[in-house]
Scaffold this motif. Structure first.
Motif, PDB file in Angstrom:
ATOM      1  N   CYS B  26       0.515  -0.679  -0.184  1.00  0.00           N
ATOM      2  CA  CYS B  26      -0.152  -0.165   0.114  1.00  0.00           C
ATOM      3  C   CYS B  26       0.464   1.288   0.370  1.00  0.00           C
ATOM      4  N   SER B  29      -1.144   6.310   1.968  1.00  0.00           N
ATOM      5  CA  SER B  29      -2.623   7.315   1.644  1.00  0.00           C
ATOM      6  C   SER B  29      -3.632   5.632   2.056  1.00  0.00           C
ATOM      7  N   MET B  31      -3.957   2.896   0.354  1.00  0.00           N
ATOM      8  CA  MET B  31      -4.637   2.567  -1.005  1.00  0.00           C
ATOM      9  C   MET B  31      -3.809   1.270  -1.390  1.00  0.00           C
ATOM     10  N   VAL B  33      -1.665  -0.733  -4.012  1.00  0.00           N
ATOM     11  CA  VAL B  33      -1.176  -1.394  -5.290  1.00  0.00           C
ATOM     12  C   VAL B  33      -1.158  -2.134  -5.609  1.00  0.00           C
ATOM     13  N   ASN B  52      -9.235  -1.116  -5.636  1.00  0.00           N
ATOM     14  CA  ASN B  52      -9.126   0.574  -5.618  1.00  0.00           C
ATOM     15  C   ASN B  52      -9.856   0.724  -3.972  1.00  0.00           C
ATOM     16  N   ALA B  53      -9.397  -0.365  -3.286  1.00  0.00           N
ATOM     17  CA  ALA B  53      -9.987  -0.958  -1.745  1.00  0.00           C
ATOM     18  C   ALA B  53      -8.722  -0.057  -0.621  1.00  0.00           C
ATOM     19  N   PHE B  54      -8.816   0.902   0.512  1.00  0.00           N
ATOM     20  CA  PHE B  54      -7.765   1.292   1.415  1.00  0.00           C
ATOM     21  C   PHE B  54      -7.884   0.150   2.148  1.00  0.00           C
ATOM     22  N   ASP B  57     -10.703   0.133   5.261  1.00  0.00           N
ATOM     23  CA  ASP B  57     -12.237  -1.042   4.043  1.00  0.00           C
ATOM     24  C   ASP B  57     -12.698  -2.336   5.116  1.00  0.00           C
ATOM     25  N   GLU B  63      -4.758   0.358  10.131  1.00  0.00           N
ATOM     26  CA  GLU B  63      -5.281   1.868   8.792  1.00  0.00           C
ATOM     27  C   GLU B  63      -4.317   2.608  10.609  1.00  0.00           C
TER      28      GLU B  63
END
Lengths: 137, 520
Positions: B26, B29, B31, B33, B52-54, B57, B63
């Motif tokens: 990731c 941010s 996200m 990749v 496009n998940a973060f 999520d 996080e």
């Protein structure tokens, strides 16, 4: 308590037990059952010495399995070497199946699990006495 | 040949594919990749979920870790330890995963590489192994205690009994001693329970039909039920046979029924359900063990009571654990567990607070073949529930012959040698219709045993079986005149016919005796 036709009264019994209290209790029970020929040994060594001198007086050996000096198993081995047939009753605090099977394979005729009552002891002796009477020598 | 991995994308991709762990890469941010298929699988989602998940999520915990100032956070990442992090899978199920975070430089950009590992299965297995080890250790300890305890009880009980016999029963001293004697009896029961729990108690495994046992228990169960509890008995006709100690089985069921009653102070229903079950693959049980594949006979005892709080589920098999205020609860479920271990069986328990508890016992289906009898066959006469005592010092023979006789419709009791035979004859409450005995047994032969039995029961019906021809001149193995001798291995049909013949002969003889008496 005592049978009318008391077959066990004439038995000669050798008790082999290291605990003085247990010896006394057993002797008391046997006396109550009308058995007068009761002999006491405090371990296997003493039992063998006694059997060496007075073998003819003994019909049944009743022995604790766990004893110091010479345990029940070794005593049995020595007795069986001289007499494959004399009834040998094992007294045990732990009558689990494996040790009973093992003891029987070593030549134990019968066993009684602690704690037992005088009635249970009488029953076991009756069976042994029936066996002695039915045996062809 | 040395391959420059950094320059070989194909090899890199292949390594990522074969990684046993899930991973994702990731950016600052959060996200994603890059990620592998295993990540989607682990989070119970598909590739679309990850597009496009973060990180937020699926894990607020993670996080939080990466939400620190990027550079500062990167400086603290060492990648040398795994930590447990809470995730929410795409099906909304919570899941704890172990993660390992590394920083990575990808084309000049700082990225985080996160490896994820589901350790729950192993952890559960470890917990079960630990629970098993704990019970094993407690079993050894309790077996040892029971042993020492029995020695002491013998002395206490012996003196009390002796004193009681010498005293007039009405004296105050005798009454007090009587109470002491009753307490000794209770201690003896407890000591027996300790031995059952240790899995070391002498037991008599016999091939049993559980339907029969449950039917005979029904009355006893109904007698113990309070008015506000009903009994729903679901037993089946074609239950498979299983090898166990019938007496202990019945005690176990009564134990479970008593637990169920105590769980339903406001009343309810007890369901006792019997089933044949095929377990196709290793299945984890809720408590302690997993059950290997195979055919089982299962007995379930279900109540509609208060249930067991999940926080104490792992303690309920500990000896002396109880939720009841009564101090005489004894060993509780520990005894049931010990019995199942001694029976090579398995136990499962499911409970929901305020809904009830189900205890399920699994006994292995007996592998000894039960002969299928053709009802039309005239050649194989069946029994009528007569009781037959089988005596043989060889376990294998004893089992096979007992099985055969049982399948013919007889009740079978067994003894492992001549002396045991006499004890069984003494202990058996009902009538023994026939004794089938081996001839050569160490110490006390079959014919000698029969002689002792006949002395007590002159009209005893008996028959011998032997692998040897009777030895001429050996008086200890000489059969009584006219006795039937079956040659081992005994053929099934012969066995059936000879048993019938012997039993018919007996009833014919009894009939003629009765007639004779009438004529006299």
């Amino acid at each position: 308590m005592i049978d009318e036709a008391n077959e066990i009264a004439d038995l000669g019994i050798l008790i082999v037990e290291d605990s003085r209290e247990m010896r006394k209790i057993l002797q008391g029970m046997l006396t109550e059952l009308g058995i007068n020929q009761v002999f006491l040994a405090k371990d296997g060594v003493e039992a063998l010495l006694f059997l060496g001198d007075c073998y003819d007086m003994i019909d049944i050996v009743v022995a604790d399995w766990n004893m110091p000096n010479m345990d029940g198993s070794e005593l049995l081995r020595q007795i069986r070497g001289a007499d494959p047939d004399i009834p040998f009753m094992m007294i045990t605090g732990r009558a689990d199946k494996d040790s009973v099977v093992e003891a029987k394979s070593q030549g134990v005729s019968s066993y009684i699990a602690k704690p037992f009552s005088i009635e249970q002891l009488e029953k076991k002796l009756n069976v042994l006495s029936r066996m002695l009477n039915a045996k062809v020598m | 040949m040395i391959i420059d991995i950094e320059q070989n994308h194909e090899i890199c991709a292949s390594i990522l594919k074969t990684l046993p762990q899930a991973y994702f890469l990731c950016d600052h941010s959060g996200m994603l990749v890059s990620y592998n298929k295993k990540l989607a699988k682990l989070l119970k989602g598909n590739k679309d979920n990850l597009q496009n998940a973060f990180v937020r999520d699926f894990s607020t915990d993670l996080e939080r870790i990466i939400a620190k100032p990027w550079e500062k956070m990167l400086a603290t990442i060492k990648g040398d330890n795994w930590q447990e992090v809470f995730f929410r899978a795409f099906n909304n199920q919570p899941i704890n995963l172990e993660v390992n975070i590394h920083r990575m430089n990808v084309e000049g950009e700082q990225r985080l590489l996160v490896l994820l590992w589901d350790n729950n299965k192993k952890k559960n297995a470890d917990q079960r192994i630990n629970a098993e080890k704990k019970i094993e250790a407690l079993g050894t300890l309790s077996g040892g205690i029971a042993h020492e305890y029995n020695n002491i009880l013998m002395v206490i009980g012996g003196y009390i009994q002796r004193s009681l016999r010498e005293l007039d029963a009405d004296t105050p001293l005798a009454k007090r001693l009587k109470k002491a004697s009753e307490a000794t009896d209770r201690a003896t029961v407890l000591s027996k329970q300790l031995l059952i729990f240790s899995g070391k108690q002498a037991r008599e495994h016999k091939v049993c039909n559980l339907t029969k046992s449950l039917l005979s228990l029904r009355g006893q169960i109904e007698d113990t039920l309070p008015n506000n509890i009903s009994l729903n008995y679901q037993i089946i006709d074609d239950i498979s046979k299983s090898s166990l100690d019938q007496k202990q089985f019945e005690e176990t069921i009564m134990h479970l029924v008593n637990n169920a009653i105590q769980a339903m102070p406001m009343g309810g229903e007890i369901v006792i359900q019997e089933e044949n079950i095929l377990v196709e693959e290793d299945t984890m049980l809720a408590v302690v063990l997993k059950i290997p594949p195979g055919e089982y006979v299962s007995v379930k005892v279900t109540d509609t009571g208060i249930g067991i709080d999940s926080s104490i589920l792992d303690k309920i098999f500990d000896p002396f654990f109880t939720t009841q205020s009564s101090s005489s609860a004894g060993l509780g479920l520990a005894v049931v567990y010990g019995f199942m271990r001694a029976s090579n069986g398995y136990l499962n328990l499911a409970s929901t607070l305020d809904e009830g508890t189900t205890v399920q016992l699994f006994f292995k289906k007996s592998s000894q073949s039960i002969k299928m009898l053709d009802e039309d066959s005239d050649d194989i006469p069946l029994g009528n529930g007569e009781t037959i005592l089988v005596v043989d010092d060889e376990d294998g023979v004893l089992n096979v012959v007992s099985e055969d006789i049982q399948s013919l419709g007889y009740e079978v009791i067994t003894a492992t040698d001549g002396l045991d035979g006499l004890e069984v004859q003494d202990d058996h409450d009902g009538n023994i219709d026939l004794v089938l005995s081996d001839v050569v047994m160490p110490g006390f032969t079959g014919p000698e045993m029969i002689r002792a039995m006949v002395k007590e029961t002159p009209d005893l019906n008996y028959m011998f079986m032997s692998g040897f021809a009777p030895q001429q001149g050996n008086s200890r193995t000489k059969l009584p005149e006219g006795a039937t001798l079956l040659a081992k291995p005994v053929e099934f049909k012969t066995l059936a016919q000879e048993l019938k013949k012997a039993l018919n002969g007996r009833s014919a003889q009894m009939q003629s005796n009765v007639e004779g008496e009438v004529n006299d």
